[in-house]
Design a protein around this motif. Structure first.
Motif, PDB file in Angstrom:
ATOM      1  N   ALA A 193       0.834  -1.211   0.000  1.00 22.94           N
ATOM      2  CA  ALA A 193       0.000   0.000   0.000  1.00 22.94           C
ATOM      3  C   ALA A 193       0.863   1.252   0.000  1.00 22.94           C
ATOM      4  O   ALA A 193       0.547   2.244  -0.686  1.00 22.94           O
ATOM      5  CB  ALA A 193      -0.917  -0.003   1.220  1.00 22.94           C
ATOM      6  N   LEU A 194       1.968   1.228   0.755  1.00 22.20           N
ATOM      7  CA  LEU A 194       2.887   2.371   0.778  1.00 22.20           C
ATOM      8  C   LEU A 194       3.495   2.611  -0.601  1.00 22.20           C
ATOM      9  O   LEU A 194       3.522   3.744  -1.103  1.00 22.20           O
ATOM     10  CB  LEU A 194       4.005   2.137   1.796  1.00 22.20           C
ATOM     11  CG  LEU A 194       3.716   2.445   3.260  1.00 22.20           C
ATOM     12  CD1 LEU A 194       4.843   1.913   4.134  1.00 22.20           C
ATOM     13  CD2 LEU A 194       3.573   3.951   3.471  1.00 22.20           C
ATOM     14  N   VAL A 195       3.991   1.535  -1.212  1.00 24.47           N
ATOM     15  CA  VAL A 195       4.626   1.676  -2.528  1.00 24.47           C
ATOM     16  C   VAL A 195       3.606   2.161  -3.550  1.00 24.47           C
ATOM     17  O   VAL A 195       3.890   3.057  -4.365  1.00 24.47           O
ATOM     18  CB  VAL A 195       5.272   0.345  -2.964  1.00 24.47           C
ATOM     19  CG1 VAL A 195       5.812   0.467  -4.393  1.00 24.47           C
ATOM     20  CG2 VAL A 195       6.391  -0.049  -2.016  1.00 24.47           C
ATOM     21  N   ASP A 196       2.408   1.593  -3.532  1.00 23.85           N
ATOM     22  CA  ASP A 196       1.364   2.024  -4.469  1.00 23.85           C
ATOM     23  C   ASP A 196       1.090   3.521  -4.326  1.00 23.85           C
ATOM     24  O   ASP A 196       0.935   4.237  -5.334  1.00 23.85           O
ATOM     25  CB  ASP A 196       0.065   1.253  -4.206  1.00 23.85           C
ATOM     26  CG  ASP A 196       0.159  -0.203  -4.645  1.00 23.85           C
ATOM     27  OD1 ASP A 196       1.112  -0.545  -5.367  1.00 23.85           O
ATOM     28  OD2 ASP A 196      -0.725  -0.993  -4.236  1.00 23.85           O
ATOM     29  N   GLN A 197       1.034   3.996  -3.093  1.00 30.39           N
ATOM     30  CA  GLN A 197       0.728   5.401  -2.841  1.00 30.39           C
ATOM     31  C   GLN A 197       1.867   6.301  -3.307  1.00 30.39           C
ATOM     32  O   GLN A 197       1.635   7.376  -3.882  1.00 30.39           O
ATOM     33  CB  GLN A 197       0.466   5.613  -1.341  1.00 30.39           C
ATOM     34  CG  GLN A 197      -0.137   6.949  -0.981  1.00 30.39           C
ATOM     35  CD  GLN A 197      -1.616   7.037  -1.291  1.00 30.39           C
ATOM     36  OE1 GLN A 197      -2.208   6.068  -1.781  1.00 30.39           O
ATOM     37  NE2 GLN A 197      -2.223   8.182  -1.016  1.00 30.39           N
ATOM     38  N   VAL A 198       3.103   5.870  -3.064  1.00 34.92           N
ATOM     39  CA  VAL A 198       4.265   6.703  -3.401  1.00 34.92           C
ATOM     40  C   VAL A 198       4.450   6.809  -4.906  1.00 34.92           C
ATOM     41  O   VAL A 198       4.697   7.905  -5.444  1.00 34.92           O
ATOM     42  CB  VAL A 198       5.533   6.145  -2.725  1.00 34.92           C
ATOM     43  CG1 VAL A 198       6.786   6.827  -3.287  1.00 34.92           C
ATOM     44  CG2 VAL A 198       5.466   6.330  -1.218  1.00 34.92           C
ATOM     45  N   VAL A 199       4.338   5.689  -5.622  1.00 33.65           N
ATOM     46  CA  VAL A 199       4.624   5.726  -7.065  1.00 33.65           C
ATOM     47  C   VAL A 199       3.563   6.513  -7.831  1.00 33.65           C
ATOM     48  O   VAL A 199       3.805   6.906  -8.977  1.00 33.65           O
ATOM     49  CB  VAL A 199       4.760   4.298  -7.651  1.00 33.65           C
ATOM     50  CG1 VAL A 199       5.917   3.561  -6.991  1.00 33.65           C
ATOM     51  CG2 VAL A 199       3.461   3.518  -7.525  1.00 33.65           C
ATOM     52  N   GLU A 200       2.415   6.763  -7.228  1.00 34.89           N
ATOM     53  CA  GLU A 200       1.372   7.523  -7.923  1.00 34.89           C
ATOM     54  C   GLU A 200       1.818   8.945  -8.258  1.00 34.89           C
ATOM     55  O   GLU A 200       1.250   9.572  -9.155  1.00 34.89           O
ATOM     56  CB  GLU A 200       0.100   7.564  -7.066  1.00 34.89           C
ATOM     57  CG  GLU A 200      -0.696   6.267  -7.097  1.00 34.89           C
ATOM     58  CD  GLU A 200      -1.971   6.366  -6.277  1.00 34.89           C
ATOM     59  OE1 GLU A 200      -2.232   7.451  -5.711  1.00 34.89           O
ATOM     60  OE2 GLU A 200      -2.712   5.368  -6.211  1.00 34.89           O
ATOM     61  N   VAL A 201       2.789   9.490  -7.532  1.00 34.99           N
ATOM     62  CA  VAL A 201       3.227  10.864  -7.791  1.00 34.99           C
ATOM     63  C   VAL A 201       4.360  10.907  -8.814  1.00 34.99           C
ATOM     64  O   VAL A 201       4.843  11.988  -9.159  1.00 34.99           O
ATOM     65  CB  VAL A 201       3.683  11.559  -6.488  1.00 34.99           C
ATOM     66  CG1 VAL A 201       2.549  11.595  -5.479  1.00 34.99           C
ATOM     67  CG2 VAL A 201       4.917  10.907  -5.885  1.00 34.99           C
ATOM     68  N   ASP A 202       4.812   9.737  -9.316  1.00 36.49           N
ATOM     69  CA  ASP A 202       5.918   9.674 -10.287  1.00 36.49           C
ATOM     70  C   ASP A 202       5.502   8.726 -11.410  1.00 36.49           C
ATOM     71  O   ASP A 202       5.547   7.501 -11.263  1.00 36.49           O
ATOM     72  CB  ASP A 202       7.195   9.183  -9.597  1.00 36.49           C
ATOM     73  CG  ASP A 202       8.417   9.287 -10.496  1.00 36.49           C
ATOM     74  OD1 ASP A 202       8.302   8.981 -11.703  1.00 36.49           O
ATOM     75  OD2 ASP A 202       9.491   9.661  -9.989  1.00 36.49           O
ATOM     76  N   GLU A 203       5.080   9.298 -12.531  1.00 32.21           N
ATOM     77  CA  GLU A 203       4.541   8.486 -13.627  1.00 32.21           C
ATOM     78  C   GLU A 203       5.572   7.508 -14.173  1.00 32.21           C
ATOM     79  O   GLU A 203       5.248   6.346 -14.463  1.00 32.21           O
ATOM     80  CB  GLU A 203       4.046   9.411 -14.744  1.00 32.21           C
ATOM     81  CG  GLU A 203       3.324   8.675 -15.855  1.00 32.21           C
ATOM     82  CD  GLU A 203       2.742   9.626 -16.883  1.00 32.21           C
ATOM     83  OE1 GLU A 203       2.359   9.155 -17.968  1.00 32.21           O
ATOM     84  OE2 GLU A 203       2.663  10.844 -16.596  1.00 32.21           O
TER      85      GLU A 203
END
Length: 683
Positions: A193-203
């Protein structure tokens, strides 16, 4: 003391509701990092943060405390802030000194009033935010339910970065090394969940993640910082300061994941005033001109006035010449300090990101900007929104001869605390000190007595009633006094009529044919205005009336200014008593923030106080804002009543709305009291 580069500095404010464990956590952080050998105790009065005698006595923080420690070659500045609503101004002021606000949540109590407010205030200042759930080892704690409550109150972007294990005796990492078992949930799922949330700001990184199903930890650092800056991620971690569970892991989060001054959102500086004001971006570069912001002022009994500031640009050293705001006269930094609770540690320099202090500079005030170049003139921080001080006490010196000291001493207190206010009402002839609550003002009065040896007597402030008329009328008076020589003569005819509420006072001269010489009309007006200061019913100022002087008589020898002053006064009084005078009471607009479950109690109580509800609106975290109107006299003791109704979760503010006619019983009571007072003066 070692000096650190800006990229190796972290600044964190510990904020949250009272008794959530901030001070105990600060002690644990200092002890674990090696800054102190053993953690102090609130009960024994040995903590680094709560060093003030009153804080030790009450076992609560009254002022923000500046701390620092070193971890893995990095300096961490920590501000431990009060959590009582009475002292929230200190907590709000600390927000402009840090990159990250760590909102501490008591695992036993869950989301409380100040918890929600500090989360909102930190968000409004565009700070990175971290939630720390404390006291995870306490009895009857449901950590999973607390996490769910945090996410329900503040959003699904609140994701655990570690989880409690073994009943809160330790924590397991969900980010750096996601392995092991927790008391609830899955560590792997939390990591995902953390990784999913973080990568959303970097296409670009998101595409890599979708293709490979994983990303390297070092690839996550930049997007993690971006997610923090944008509020797209609010990490949640668990800790027990009492046992030390999660303390080392929290320091690792400070070290590896929280932004340094070059990575956080820029401070909210503004250049210019009013409509001409524009954003100004400082640069966290040690080589540029100095730009620092004073977020705290301390009146230290030993070193004098201490200005505590955060350096945002440039380097401050001993002997640096600094200007205060728009001032043209610089001061030289004689001694530069970093603070460790009540201890001032002298240092050689402070770079962007550092929190430091200078002493004995009278020009320094809360919220001022320090700089070393006139290129930085007209720069200030975007104003903070502080709660309105609503609890007032009329103050007088207990000892004769201390009248002159009250203003000086109180203004020293106000210099420290932006939520204190001093007002002098010339009509009521009283000085009122306003604060956020009873404990707030009590602490100020105790400090005045202990530190400045100034004893104060207090009483509730008087209600600022007014008087007016409700009908038109005419008045006439002749002043005639004959002595052995020249006498006094003046005769005045005037008309009065009521004006719309709030219109004030209007004086009109329609005298024709020189019945009263133009040179003596100001004397008539002076006599009329003497009555305005003390109305005839209950002695309160008279307002909303027009006076029209239309005729009179004068004597070429005996008519003097004093005669027409007296005639004007008597004619006005004559007219007032025919114009059906009344007493007006102040009505205030009130806004009450309370839990939704308490709305019925709050609105019912307001109605019982002759108030009326004018509207409601929904706030976040299950709270409502109730707006209404109520007579000021009915709100005596309202803060305590609201606290009782809402279990300490309510807050309120008020502002004068208008004046309206007081009820007949109240008017009669005020008139009787005034008559007794006049008889006592005449005896």
């Amino acid at each position: 003391m070692a000096s650190y580069a800006t990229e190796n500095i972290r600044t964190i404010a510990l904020v949250g509701h009272g008794a959530c464990g901030k001070t105990t956590l600060a002690e644990a952080l200092l002890q674990k990092s090696g800054a102190i050998q053993a953690a102090g105790s609130i009960e024994r009065g040995t903590t680094v943060s709560d060093f003030d005698p009153m804080e030790k006595q009450y076992q609560h923080s009254f002022r923000s405390s500046i701390l620092h420690c070193d971890i893995n070659g990095k300096r961490v500045h920590v501000i431990d802030t009060p959590g009582f609503p009475d002292f929230i101004g200190q907590s709000i002021g600390a927000l402009d000194a840090v990159e990250t606000a760590a909102i501490v949540v008591n695992a036993q109590s869950g989301i409380e009033m100040i918890t929600s407010r500090m989360m909102d205030w930190a968000g409004s200042r565009k700070l990175c935010r971290l939630v720390i759930i404390s006291k995870i080892d306490a009895e009857n704690v449901d950590a999973q339910a607390v996490l769910a409550a945090v996410q329900a109150a503040f959003g699904k972007e609140c994701l655990p970065i570690n989880l409690p294990a073994d009943g809160g005796k330790r924590v397991v990492d969900c980010f750096f090394n996601p392995s092991g078992e927790s008391d609830f949930s899955s560590v792997a799922a939390a990591h995902g969940a953390l990784v999913d949330q973080v990568v959303e700001v970097d296409e670009e990184l998101m595409n890599v993640y979708l293709e490979k199903g994983e990303v390297e930890p070092e690839q996550l650092h930049a997007p993690f910082e971006k997610a923090l800056r944008e509020g797209h991620l609010i990490p949640v971690c668990f800790v027990s300061a009492r046992t030390g569970a999660g303390v080392a892991e929290l320091l690792e989060i400070f070290d590896k994941l929280l932004p340094n001054p070059k990575e956080g959102n820029p401070p909210l500086f503004i250049r210019g005033e009013g409509e001409a004001a524009v954003e100004f971006h400082s640069e966290p570069d040690a080589a540029k001109h100095v730009l620092a912001h004073v977020f705290k002022v301390v009146m230290d009994p030993f070193v004098g006035k201490l200005g505590v500031f955060r350096v945002h640009q440039g380097t401050v050293t001993r002997d640096t010449q600094l200007f205060v705001g728009d001032g043209r006269k610089p001061f030289k930094v004689g001694h530069l300090f970093m603070l460790q609770g009540g201890k001032n540690v002298e240092v050689d320099r402070a770079v962007p990101g550092d929190i430091a202090a200078v002493a004995k500079v009278d020009e320094i005030e809360f919220d001022c900007v320090l700089h070393d170049s006139h290129d930085e003139d007209q720069i200030h921080m975007k104003p903070l929104e502080f709660p309105t001080p609503m609890h007032g006490l009329a103050i007088e010196p207990k000892r004769r001869g201390d009248e002159g000291r009250i203003s000086d001493v109180v203004h020293r207190m106000i210099a420290e605390d932006p939520t204190l206010k001093l007002e002098h009402d010339t009509n009521l002839n009283e000085t009122v000190l306003w604060g956020l609550g009873d404990l707030h003002l009590r602490s100020v009065l105790e400090r005045m007595a202990n530190q400045f040896k100034l004893e104060i007597t207090t009483r509730p402030p008087r209600i600022p009633y007014r008087e007016t008329i409700t009908a038109a009328a005419e008045g006439h008076a002749r002043h005639k006094k004959q002595t052995g020589g020249a006498g006094q003569f003046g005769e005045v005819y005037l008309k009065i009529e009521p004006l719309p509420r709030g219109a004030g006072f209007e004086f009109v001269n329609t005298v024709k044919g020189g019945a009263i010489p133009t040179s003596l009309i100001p004397a008539v007006q002076k006599g009329v205005e003497q009555v305005l200061a003390e109305g005839p019913i209950a002695g309160f100022p008279l307002q909303d009336v027009r006076v029209n002087v239309y005729d009179g008589k004068y004597h070429p020898v005996d008519s003097k200014e004093v005669a027409f002053v007296s005639a004007g006064r008597k004619a006005f009084l004559d007219a007032i008593m025919k114009a059906r005078p009344i007493v007006l009471e102040p009505v205030v607009g009130i806004e009450i923030n309370c839990p939704a479950v308490n709305m019925g109690d709050v609105t019912g109580d307001l109605s019982s106080r002759r108030g009326q509800v004018t509207g409601t609106r929904t706030l976040q975290a299950g709270s409502l804002a109730v707006t209404g109107l109520a007579p000021l006299v009915e709100l005596d003791g309202y803060a305590a009543r609201l606290k009782s109704m809402t279990g300490g979760q309510g807050a309120w503010s008020m502002a004068l709305s208008h004046y309206e006619q007081a009820p007949p019983p109240l008017q009669q009571q005020l008139a009787t009291e005034y008559a007794k007072h006049r008889r006592h003066e005449e005896e």
